[in-house]
Scaffold this motif. Structure first.
Motif, PDB file in Angstrom:
ATOM      1  N   GLY B  19       0.776  -1.234   0.000  1.00 46.81           N
ATOM      2  CA  GLY B  19       0.000   0.000   0.000  1.00 46.81           C
ATOM      3  C   GLY B  19       0.806   1.282   0.000  1.00 46.81           C
ATOM      4  O   GLY B  19       0.774   2.080  -0.953  1.00 46.81           O
ATOM      5  N   ALA B  20       1.558   1.494   1.094  1.00 50.92           N
ATOM      6  CA  ALA B  20       2.128   2.816   1.348  1.00 50.92           C
ATOM      7  C   ALA B  20       3.130   3.297   0.304  1.00 50.92           C
ATOM      8  O   ALA B  20       3.208   4.485   0.007  1.00 50.92           O
ATOM      9  CB  ALA B  20       2.782   2.835   2.736  1.00 50.92           C
ATOM     10  N   GLY B  21       3.912   2.399  -0.269  1.00 53.22           N
ATOM     11  CA  GLY B  21       4.898   2.813  -1.263  1.00 53.22           C
ATOM     12  C   GLY B  21       4.255   3.178  -2.595  1.00 53.22           C
ATOM     13  O   GLY B  21       4.409   4.295  -3.093  1.00 53.22           O
ATOM     14  N   PRO B  22       3.513   2.236  -3.181  1.00 56.24           N
ATOM     15  CA  PRO B  22       2.891   2.504  -4.481  1.00 56.24           C
ATOM     16  C   PRO B  22       1.959   3.719  -4.483  1.00 56.24           C
ATOM     17  O   PRO B  22       1.830   4.418  -5.482  1.00 56.24           O
ATOM     18  CB  PRO B  22       2.097   1.217  -4.751  1.00 56.24           C
ATOM     19  N   PHE B  23       1.342   3.984  -3.352  1.00 69.32           N
ATOM     20  CA  PHE B  23       0.474   5.149  -3.240  1.00 69.32           C
ATOM     21  C   PHE B  23       1.279   6.435  -3.484  1.00 69.32           C
ATOM     22  O   PHE B  23       0.826   7.362  -4.160  1.00 69.32           O
ATOM     23  CB  PHE B  23      -0.112   5.158  -1.818  1.00 69.32           C
ATOM     24  N   ALA B  24       2.496   6.470  -2.954  1.00 70.34           N
ATOM     25  CA  ALA B  24       3.351   7.657  -3.137  1.00 70.34           C
ATOM     26  C   ALA B  24       3.816   7.777  -4.582  1.00 70.34           C
ATOM     27  O   ALA B  24       3.794   8.865  -5.170  1.00 70.34           O
ATOM     28  CB  ALA B  24       4.552   7.589  -2.194  1.00 70.34           C
ATOM     29  N   THR B  25       4.240   6.667  -5.169  1.00 70.14           N
ATOM     30  CA  THR B  25       4.748   6.768  -6.535  1.00 70.14           C
ATOM     31  C   THR B  25       3.611   6.969  -7.544  1.00 70.14           C
ATOM     32  O   THR B  25       3.837   7.481  -8.622  1.00 70.14           O
ATOM     33  CB  THR B  25       5.621   5.552  -6.913  1.00 70.14           C
ATOM     34  N   LEU B  98      15.244   9.147  -8.878  1.00 70.20           N
ATOM     35  CA  LEU B  98      14.778   8.711  -7.575  1.00 70.20           C
ATOM     36  C   LEU B  98      14.680   7.189  -7.534  1.00 70.20           C
ATOM     37  O   LEU B  98      14.216   6.570  -8.484  1.00 70.20           O
ATOM     38  CB  LEU B  98      13.378   9.302  -7.311  1.00 70.20           C
ATOM     39  N   VAL B  99      15.107   6.625  -6.414  1.00 66.79           N
ATOM     40  CA  VAL B  99      14.855   5.213  -6.147  1.00 66.79           C
ATOM     41  C   VAL B  99      13.960   5.145  -4.924  1.00 66.79           C
ATOM     42  O   VAL B  99      14.247   5.749  -3.902  1.00 66.79           O
ATOM     43  CB  VAL B  99      16.171   4.436  -5.903  1.00 66.79           C
ATOM     44  N   MET B 100      12.848   4.435  -5.075  1.00 63.67           N
ATOM     45  CA  MET B 100      11.865   4.353  -3.990  1.00 63.67           C
ATOM     46  C   MET B 100      11.725   2.898  -3.553  1.00 63.67           C
ATOM     47  O   MET B 100      11.663   1.999  -4.388  1.00 63.67           O
ATOM     48  CB  MET B 100      10.528   4.884  -4.538  1.00 63.67           C
ATOM     49  N   GLU B 101      11.647   2.687  -2.236  1.00 59.26           N
ATOM     50  CA  GLU B 101      11.441   1.318  -1.739  1.00 59.26           C
ATOM     51  C   GLU B 101      10.722   1.331  -0.405  1.00 59.26           C
ATOM     52  O   GLU B 101      10.817   2.313   0.336  1.00 59.26           O
ATOM     53  CB  GLU B 101      12.791   0.592  -1.617  1.00 59.26           C
ATOM     54  N   SER B 129      13.096   5.730   1.374  1.00 55.47           N
ATOM     55  CA  SER B 129      12.683   4.482   2.010  1.00 55.47           C
ATOM     56  C   SER B 129      11.483   4.765   2.882  1.00 55.47           C
ATOM     57  O   SER B 129      11.475   5.728   3.637  1.00 55.47           O
ATOM     58  CB  SER B 129      13.800   3.927   2.892  1.00 55.47           C
ATOM     59  N   SER B 130      10.483   3.920   2.766  1.00 57.15           N
ATOM     60  CA  SER B 130       9.273   4.109   3.552  1.00 57.15           C
ATOM     61  C   SER B 130       9.082   2.841   4.383  1.00 57.15           C
ATOM     62  O   SER B 130       9.126   1.738   3.862  1.00 57.15           O
ATOM     63  CB  SER B 130       8.127   4.343   2.564  1.00 57.15           C
ATOM     64  N   SER B 131       8.934   3.025   5.681  1.00 55.12           N
ATOM     65  CA  SER B 131       8.794   1.856   6.554  1.00 55.12           C
ATOM     66  C   SER B 131       7.808   2.170   7.669  1.00 55.12           C
ATOM     67  O   SER B 131       7.296   3.283   7.760  1.00 55.12           O
ATOM     68  CB  SER B 131      10.145   1.475   7.153  1.00 55.12           C
ATOM     69  N   ILE B 132       7.585   1.203   8.537  1.00 55.77           N
ATOM     70  CA  ILE B 132       6.661   1.431   9.635  1.00 55.77           C
ATOM     71  C   ILE B 132       7.299   2.299  10.712  1.00 55.77           C
ATOM     72  O   ILE B 132       6.717   3.271  11.187  1.00 55.77           O
ATOM     73  CB  ILE B 132       6.220   0.084  10.235  1.00 55.77           C
ATOM     74  N   TYR B 133       8.533   1.964  11.057  1.00 55.42           N
ATOM     75  CA  TYR B 133       9.110   2.527  12.274  1.00 55.42           C
ATOM     76  C   TYR B 133      10.474   3.173  12.033  1.00 55.42           C
ATOM     77  O   TYR B 133      11.116   3.630  12.976  1.00 55.42           O
ATOM     78  CB  TYR B 133       9.268   1.381  13.284  1.00 55.42           C
ATOM     79  N   GLY B 134      10.977   3.130  10.785  1.00 53.26           N
ATOM     80  CA  GLY B 134      12.242   3.793  10.503  1.00 53.26           C
ATOM     81  C   GLY B 134      13.369   2.835  10.171  1.00 53.26           C
ATOM     82  O   GLY B 134      13.311   1.654  10.484  1.00 53.26           O
ATOM     83  N   GLN B 135      14.385   3.395   9.505  1.00 53.01           N
ATOM     84  CA  GLN B 135      15.532   2.603   9.065  1.00 53.01           C
ATOM     85  C   GLN B 135      16.514   2.370  10.203  1.00 53.01           C
ATOM     86  O   GLN B 135      17.375   1.512  10.113  1.00 53.01           O
ATOM     87  CB  GLN B 135      16.247   3.321   7.909  1.00 53.01           C
ATOM     88  N   THR B 136      16.437   3.188  11.241  1.00 49.34           N
ATOM     89  CA  THR B 136      17.385   3.102  12.347  1.00 49.34           C
ATOM     90  C   THR B 136      16.610   2.856  13.639  1.00 49.34           C
ATOM     91  O   THR B 136      15.389   2.978  13.670  1.00 49.34           O
ATOM     92  CB  THR B 136      18.156   4.425  12.494  1.00 49.34           C
ATOM     93  N   ALA B 174      -2.841   4.398   8.117  1.00 43.54           N
ATOM     94  CA  ALA B 174      -1.460   4.875   7.966  1.00 43.54           C
ATOM     95  C   ALA B 174      -0.952   4.646   6.541  1.00 43.54           C
ATOM     96  O   ALA B 174      -0.120   5.405   6.039  1.00 43.54           O
ATOM     97  CB  ALA B 174      -0.550   4.184   8.973  1.00 43.54           C
ATOM     98  N   ASP B 175      -1.476   3.630   5.890  1.00 42.38           N
ATOM     99  CA  ASP B 175      -1.074   3.339   4.516  1.00 42.38           C
ATOM    100  C   ASP B 175      -1.457   4.441   3.538  1.00 42.38           C
ATOM    101  O   ASP B 175      -0.931   4.499   2.430  1.00 42.38           O
ATOM    102  CB  ASP B 175      -1.734   2.033   4.044  1.00 42.38           C
ATOM    103  N   VAL B 176      -2.403   5.280   3.925  1.00 41.95           N
ATOM    104  CA  VAL B 176      -2.782   6.369   3.021  1.00 41.95           C
ATOM    105  C   VAL B 176      -2.259   7.717   3.501  1.00 41.95           C
ATOM    106  O   VAL B 176      -2.249   8.679   2.742  1.00 41.95           O
ATOM    107  CB  VAL B 176      -4.309   6.442   2.770  1.00 41.95           C
ATOM    108  N   VAL B 177      -1.809   7.802   4.740  1.00 38.15           N
ATOM    109  CA  VAL B 177      -1.259   9.072   5.234  1.00 38.15           C
ATOM    110  C   VAL B 177       0.231   9.168   4.916  1.00 38.15           C
ATOM    111  O   VAL B 177       0.705  10.155   4.350  1.00 38.15           O
ATOM    112  CB  VAL B 177      -1.473   9.213   6.760  1.00 38.15           C
ATOM    113  N   GLN B 178       0.956   8.128   5.286  1.00 36.42           N
ATOM    114  CA  GLN B 178       2.407   8.174   5.092  1.00 36.42           C
ATOM    115  C   GLN B 178       2.817   8.512   3.654  1.00 36.42           C
ATOM    116  O   GLN B 178       3.714   9.331   3.454  1.00 36.42           O
ATOM    117  CB  GLN B 178       3.034   6.841   5.512  1.00 36.42           C
TER     118      GLN B 178
END
Lengths: 406, 404
Positions: B19-25, B98-101, B129-136, B174-178
């Motif tokens: 959801g969340a990635g493709p929505f942005a692209t 841009l590279v999106m993941e 990079s889009s994730s739930i809680y972050g890369q770090t 969250a899949d549509v907000v992020q």
């Protein structure tokens, strides 16, 4: 990140748009009615004292902005506003469609003064269309968008989400439109009018229902704590020993459930699920509904016998797809957010205190995206902007003040 | 002329799925960017396997939901486990902005495609990079589903009736907000690159963006120690403020009264029954004190009317109101039709159907809408035309399973 000048005429429907731009580095000047914006009267308040300079709602969405007061309906105020526009990159407004036109401050007029100006309007229904003049607020917009009809419990009325989700959605979309217009301006040299419709922003969130109707002639009922997928509902809120967690069974992916069973085995609580050869189970698509229910019941029992912290740690280690459902004090204490330096103390000198704010909306390797300073007092930057930046004399400022123009 | 710009010329290499990635692209693609969606035949985007399906056929090209988050994109199939697959990716990076993941943090690293690696190939690359809680951070490996970010960030606990359990959102919220924030981050990065020549790495999370959507509650906690709870449909500064029953089954109308003038208007529309003039309903505070009773009295009046009839009657009287609509209503909504919120496009497998457009309109740009791609539909265009792989080499790669 962004080096632009933004004028912000919005009320609560549009607050967040300017705040996001301000955090990104734009110089955002909030233009309030003399005496201050009426939206300063939305609670909660600092120290629970209702006071337009103590609204935490206002603080939350107007940080990283400066403020001047100006009556744009007055003829002198109108001229001053035009002067400000001649030197601005972006104008944000959330008045009723037609209001700015009637003042002679519509996009057409303003683009004559400043062809590079981008005007972003954030309104309930957009600048055109059948509903454009309807009165609306968060709850009516969520209602019309179809989100309310699927939110809540079947034995109670459709239920609203918290705070003003529709406004924030409209604002976030308005930022994308504004940045897109800046991108275009770089190529064309010209600004444009960005028309953000809050209604459509929420309708866009309701990604499932219009298409369920189109394809299945079906509507999803309100299912309380159930997650709707493929016309069915799966429970997604579970009580733990000391709170709530969220977890949902994925019909097409048995891996997380297998991880649950492994954990249950370790604690001697796996019962009949240990007897299944999990190597052969890749999904639950062919399972009988009773068995799907039964395995969820076993997991529910296991969840209830563990604390939220234990469950979260187990989820990270084992890939269960579970997470805590936090109340605000747990959001505030979250270790991950702390490690990512997500909170920032911002000084409120007049209140003789600092308040902790969310620092950033996203992280960038270049930095440059975080809350910079607290929300302004009404007209706090009148002198700075009118005297220093527009070059008005003290006498002119005093006279404008006396006549209620600023 | 008007359609020449927006994001034309921006090339996006899109590894995102669900959801969340493709929505942005989709946002970038709808506004003219060339978005190349990287999938594999073995593991297509899980969104392709999400119902509803055309003729109930579970096929990667038949999901009617998938097409809504993937309009205007190109799709290639590529085996990332094959060393030559990664080589091809690196060639695509050279021609990308841009590279999106949105994999679980760490996956791009294991593929050998970290930001540092990408930067060596294309120094001004932007990676998001889009994730739930972050890369770090200690919880970066937490995986979840579309509502995980909503639960962690406090939204669940703030939604619902005060006398009951929290209520989870009817959608993966969250899949549509992020993704809106991911789009913001990317557009800001493009702007920054224009002025500095530098790319950047972007780390967006569901949790952090969602916290901004409850930030008054966070400030109330930090400043006052107050733990905000659930308040059903009520408001602290409007009363009545709720959803009222109308004639028929499960028919409702939302009504919000923000000031005394609107309250007077409401009383007028209701025909000024005696109870309206009672002292206990004469101010916002008093109405809030007697809100249960007030809601029940108003409900007895609203139930007499059809939903849309009531909403329009109230609108005419200057009262904020709106029908509780559903999916069917949205497709029939004259305002949305006029604004072209949904437009009909023809998909080669699914046929003619509605596709959602973007909620923000630009006076100088009309998005060109194309339906979503079938899996691997653009292999030949991307590999042969964009990358210039000669026919014989293309065929060799094909037979080696690189394009699986």
């Amino acid at each position: 990140m962004l080096n632009y000048k933004v004028l912000d005429l919005t009320d609560e429907k549009g607050f967040l748009c300017g705040k996001i731009l301000g955090d990104l580095g734009a110089d955002v000047i909030k233009i309030e009615k003399p005496g201050g914006d009426l939206s300063r009267n939305i609670g909660p308040y600092y120290n629970n004292t209702a006071d337009p300079e103590k609204s935490l709602y206002w603080f939350a969405f107007n940080s990283s902005k400066r403020s001047i007061t100006l009556n744009i309906e007055d003829s002198e105020g109108y001229e001053i506003f035009k002067k400000l526009c001649s030197n601005a990159d972006i104008l944000l407004e959330s008045f009723k469609p037609g209001y700015m036109n009637n003042l002679g401050l519509g996009y057409k007029e303003l683009s004559v003064i400043n062809p590079r100006l981008i005007m972003t309007s954030i309104t309930p229904f957009g600048q055109t269309g059948l509903y454009k003049d309807y009165k609306a607020s968060d709850i009516t917009l969520l209602a019309m968008s179809g989100l309310l009809s699927i939110n809540g419990e079947s034995d109670r009325p459709p239920l609203r989400m918290c705070f003003d989700q529709s406004y924030y959605l409209g604002c976030a979309h308005a930022v994308t439109g504004t940045l897109l217009a800046l991108h275009c301006r770089h190529n064309t040299g010209k600004g444009q009018h960005v028309d953000a419709s809050i209604y459509e922003s929420v309708v866009r969130c309701n990604y499932r229902e219009p298409f369920r109707w189109e394809w299945e002639k079906a509507k999803t009922p309100r299912m309380g704590n159930f997650f709707a997928r493929g016309g069915k509902g799966y429970r997604q809120l579970w009580p733990s020993k000391d709170g709530y967690v969220t977890w949902v069974i994925m019909m097409e992916n048995a891996k997380p459930v297998r991880a649950w069973v492994d954990w249950m085995k370790e604690e001697g609580k796996s019962g009949r699920w240990a007897e299944i050869n999990w190597d052969e189970v890749t999904s639950f698509l062919k399972w009988a509904p009773e068995d799907i229910q039964a395995i969820q019941d076993s997991i529910a029992e296991f969840i209830l016998s563990h604390t939220t912290k234990e469950l979260e740690a187990g989820s990270i280690k084992r890939g269960l797809l579970l997470s805590p459902a936090n109340s605000v004090e747990f959001v505030a204490a979250d270790e991950q957010l702390a490690k990512r330096n997500f909170w920032k103390d911002i000084e409120h000198r007049e209140l003789n205190t600092t308040i902790t704010y969310p620092r950033f909306t996203y992280l960038s390797s270049e930095g440059c995206n975080e809350i910079r300073f607290r929300a302004p007092l009404a007209g706090e930057h009148n002198t700075e902007i009118y005297a220093k930046e527009l070059g008005f004399s003290d006498k002119t400022i005093l006279s404008l003040q006396k006549r209620g123009i600023i | 002329m008007a359609n020449q710009y927006a994001l034309e010329g921006i090339n996006v290499l899109d590894f995102s799925w669900a959801g969340a990635g493709p929505f942005a692209t989709k946002f970038l693609a709808d506004f003219g960017a060339q978005v190349i969606k990287v999938e594999s035949k073995k593991r297509p985007d899980i969104g392709r396997m999400t119902p509803p399906f055309k003729n109930n056929l579970r096929h990667p090209d038949a999901s009617a939901l998938f097409i809504h988050t993937n309009t205007n994109k190109l799709s290639i199939s590529l085996n990332l486990r094959h060393p030559k697959g990664i080589e091809i990716i690196k060639k695509l990076v050279e021609i990308s902005d841009l590279v999106m993941e949105n994999f679980t943090p760490g996956v791009m690293g294991r593929l050998g495609l970290t930001y540092d690696v990408l930067k060596k190939i294309k120094p001004d690359i932007i990676m998001a990079s889009s994730s739930i809680y972050g890369q770090t951070g200690p919880k970066s490996q937490l995986s979840g589903f579309g509502n995980t970010g909503c639960a962690i960030s406090g939204h669940y606990m703030l939604t619902g009736w005060p006398d009951r359990e929290p209520v989870t959102p009817g959608i993966a919220y969250a899949d549509v907000v992020q993704p809106i924030f991911t789009s913001i981050a990317i557009l800001a990065a493009l702007d920054y690159r224009r002025s500095t020549g530098k790319g950047q790495y972007i780390d967006t999370t569901q949790v952090e963006t969602m916290v901004h959507f409850i930030s008054p509650a966070m400030l109330d906690y930090f400043a006052n120690g107050h733990i905000e709870t659930r308040m059903g449909n009520r408001s602290t500064y409007a009363c009545p403020h709720g959803v009222f029953p109308c004639r028929g089954e499960d028919r409702w109308c939302a009504i919000a009264v923000f000031n005394e003038n609107e309250w007077k208007n409401l009383c007028d529309v209701m025909g000024n029954p005696d109870w309206c003039s009672q002292q206990k309903f004469s101010s916002l505070t008093l109405r809030q004190e007697h809100e249960d009773e007030l809601e029940s009295l108003i409900s007895k009046w609203t139930i007499r009317f059809e939903r849309d009839e009531l909403a329009s009657m109230l609108q005419q009287a200057g009262i904020t109101s709106g029908s509780v609509q559903d999916g069917q209503d949205l497709l029939d909504d004259a305002h949305l039709a006029e604004r072209q919120s949904f437009i009909k496009l023809t998909h080669p497998v699914i046929g003619e159907c509605n596709h959602p457009t973007q909620p923000v309109k630009l006076s100088g740009y009309t998005p060109q809408m194309r339906t979503a791609p079938c899996l691997g539909e653009h292999n030949e265009y991307v590999y042969k035309e964009l990358l210039g792989i000669p026919e014989d080499e293309y065929n060799a790669l094909l037979s080696e399973g690189v394009f699986e």
